[in-house]
Design an enzyme around this catalytic site. Structure first.
Site, mmCIF file in Angstrom:
data_model
loop_
_atom_site.group_PDB
_atom_site.id
_atom_site.type_symbol
_atom_site.label_atom_id
_atom_site.label_comp_id
_atom_site.label_asym_id
_atom_site.label_seq_id
_atom_site.Cartn_x
_atom_site.Cartn_y
_atom_site.Cartn_z
ATOM 1 N N HIS A 141 0.829 -1.337 0.264
ATOM 2 C CA HIS A 141 0.039 -0.071 -0.085
ATOM 3 C C HIS A 141 0.814 1.275 0.036
ATOM 4 C CE1 HIS A 141 -3.215 2.733 0.844
ATOM 5 N NE2 HIS A 141 -2.477 2.989 1.965
ATOM 6 N N GLU A 207 -10.153 1.827 4.054
ATOM 7 C CA GLU A 207 -8.897 1.330 4.015
ATOM 8 C C GLU A 207 -9.216 0.017 4.917
ATOM 9 O OE1 GLU A 207 -5.729 3.863 5.745
ATOM 10 O OE2 GLU A 207 -5.848 5.179 4.026
ATOM 11 N N GLU A 209 -7.914 -2.469 6.884
ATOM 12 C CA GLU A 209 -7.037 -2.554 8.255
ATOM 13 C C GLU A 209 -7.415 -3.706 9.336
ATOM 14 O OE1 GLU A 209 -5.240 0.751 9.912
ATOM 15 O OE2 GLU A 209 -5.848 1.995 8.147
ATOM 16 N N LYS A 261 -8.750 12.008 8.091
ATOM 17 C CA LYS A 261 -8.972 10.903 8.781
ATOM 18 C C LYS A 261 -9.523 10.848 10.178
ATOM 19 C CE LYS A 261 -5.714 8.262 6.702
ATOM 20 N NZ LYS A 261 -5.901 6.880 6.102
ATOM 21 N N THR A 368 -3.415 0.038 5.877
ATOM 22 C CA THR A 368 -3.917 -0.679 4.822
ATOM 23 C C THR A 368 -2.995 -1.700 4.239
ATOM 24 O OG1 THR A 368 -4.776 1.402 4.083
ATOM 25 C CG2 THR A 368 -5.023 -0.440 2.728
#
Length: 433
Positions: A141, A207, A209, A261, A368
């Protein structure tokens, strides 16, 4: 820390809770922790998933003994922080006791009244997240994103020496199933030196995760050594760290992520414990030839042998039209947790090396986890090459980034020959305007 399996990992073990047998996520070999409230009301309290049911730990605490009883009592409140703080031994005692009782028919009458259908219960973020740090451990990523922003220099030299991360916003972490409101902010001007436009993000992204929960804390000024780091990890959950790419492109230099974010991060409700994951621990993938070895404080032979997790993640999208037409969600990508360039233990050690005090319930995002293979991209910005190449969904709709009404669904699981498959449930949310 040596990773060992025990009787709770017996693939042939079955439970008198029938829905647990062959369950894709929550067989008796898993027993993830959660916080829930029962269908007829009552305060939130700790529970354990078993098949399609949740076992109320407060209700059965009196039937347990010693450390298992202590663990259940610590989990009886609205958050699991006190239990996480006690560390792996206390959590293991609870796991052993529950496994024994849930696989022995003689205990069914005593526990049946403490079982609730999960679909009828309300679920909550399982711990109070005092601090949230998002790392950038997915090297594929990082290379992909770097290529979009810095084609001539995609991966900065510090990446292979230091686990890169930033302190996120814990107040906006929400449980799976809660809608995500599209954020607004400044965006990069169309022309150099121009005035930045302001408005709703047009390049909203997900994303893929994993979240790592801190268990035992450490004192301020007392770093956690690499060979002790796993003693401070309680378990993992699925994490979707939503990103507003157009806002991010304008603000990320010189200090990194901020409004792009901090508006929402979605966490799954289940903490799958380190003991449940023991059979699926694996070798940290070797670094490519020519990459530097980790510095001494991040180096541990045992961690390199067993520090990675054999967990597979899948991401799906369900548009408003898909749901209206009764269509199945469209799979966007799949990827392994072994895409992490750094182990979870290395993240904990590096986070604390300067003296930072980690607290029970603190949450670390992996970043990610793009696989490096085709269809393994962990975000839309990668899948669509920065929005230049729209993806075509199964029903003919196209997407570059997320639109209002889109639902992103993440799932994860671990499987290995000789052991029962376990899962981490779902992490999902709908985008609203």
């Amino acid at each position: 820390m040596t990773i060992e399996t025990d009787f709770t990992h017996d693939a042939d073990a079955t439970s008198w809770v029938e829905s647990a047998n062959g369950h894709p996520h929550f067989p008796v070999q898993n027993l993830p922790l959660c916080v829930f409230s029962p269908p007829k009301g009552g305060e939130p309290r700790g529970g354990v998933a078993i098949g399609d049911m949740i076992l109320d730990l407060a209700d059965i605490a009196d039937t347990l003994e010693l450390d298992a009883a202590t663990a259940a009592q610590l989990a009886s409140g609205p958050k699991l922080n006190d239990l996480l703080q006690r560390g792996p031994e206390t959590m293991r005692a609870l796991r052993h006791a529950l496994f024994t009782m849930l696989t022995d028919d003689n205990h069914s009458k005593a526990l049946e009244s403490a079982l609730y259908k999960a679909e009828d219960c309300d679920l909550y973020v399982p711990a109070t997240v005092g601090d949230y740090t998002d790392f950038y451990t997915g090297i594929h990523h990082a290379e992909n994103i770097g290529s979009l922003f810095r084609p001539d220099n995609p991966l900065l030299p510090n990446y292979k020496y230091v686990p890169i991360g930033y302190h996120g916003r814990s107040s906006s972490i929400r449980l799976s199933g809660k809608d995500v409101k599209r954020p607004s902010g400044q965006k990069k001007p169309a022309e150099e030196g121009g005035k930045p436009p302001f408005g709703p993000s047009a390049r909203l992204d997900y994303e893929m995760e994993m979240g790592i929960w801190i268990g035992k804390g450490n004192g301020l000024g007392q770093p956690i050594p690499i060979d002790k780091a796993e003693e401070h990890i309680a378990g993992i959950s699925i994490l979707n760290d939503w990103s507003a790419r157009d806002i991010q492109a304008w603000e990320y230099q010189p200090l990194g992520p901020f409004l792009a974010k901090n508006f929402h991060s979605t966490i799954s409700p289940w903490i799958v414990t380190m003991d449940a994951l023991a059979p699926f621990r694996t070798q940290q993938p070797p670094r490519p030839e020519g990459d530097p070895a980790p510095l001494e404080y991040l180096s541990d032979e045992e961690d390199q042998k067993t520090g990675a997790f054999g967990v597979t993640m899948d991401v799906f999208i369900s548009t408003a039209k898909m749901r209206e037409d009764g269509d199945e969600p469209h799979q966007l990508s799949t990827g392994p947790m072994t895409a992490m360039y750094w182990t979870a233990a290395q993240l904990v050690t590096h986070h604390s090396v300067g003296g930072c005090n980690m607290m029970p319930g603190d949450l670390l995002g992996t970043g990610t986890l793009t696989s490096g293979e085709e269809d393994g991209e962990g975000s839309l910005i990668e899948l669509t090459q920065g929005g230049k190449k729209p993806i075509i969904l199964a029903n003919g709709e196209t997407r570059t980034f997320l639109e209002d009404g889109d639902e992103v669904i993440m799932t994860a699981y671990a499987e290995k020959d000789g052991f029962a498959r376990i899962g981490l449930g779902e992490c999902r949310a709908v985008i609203t305007g």
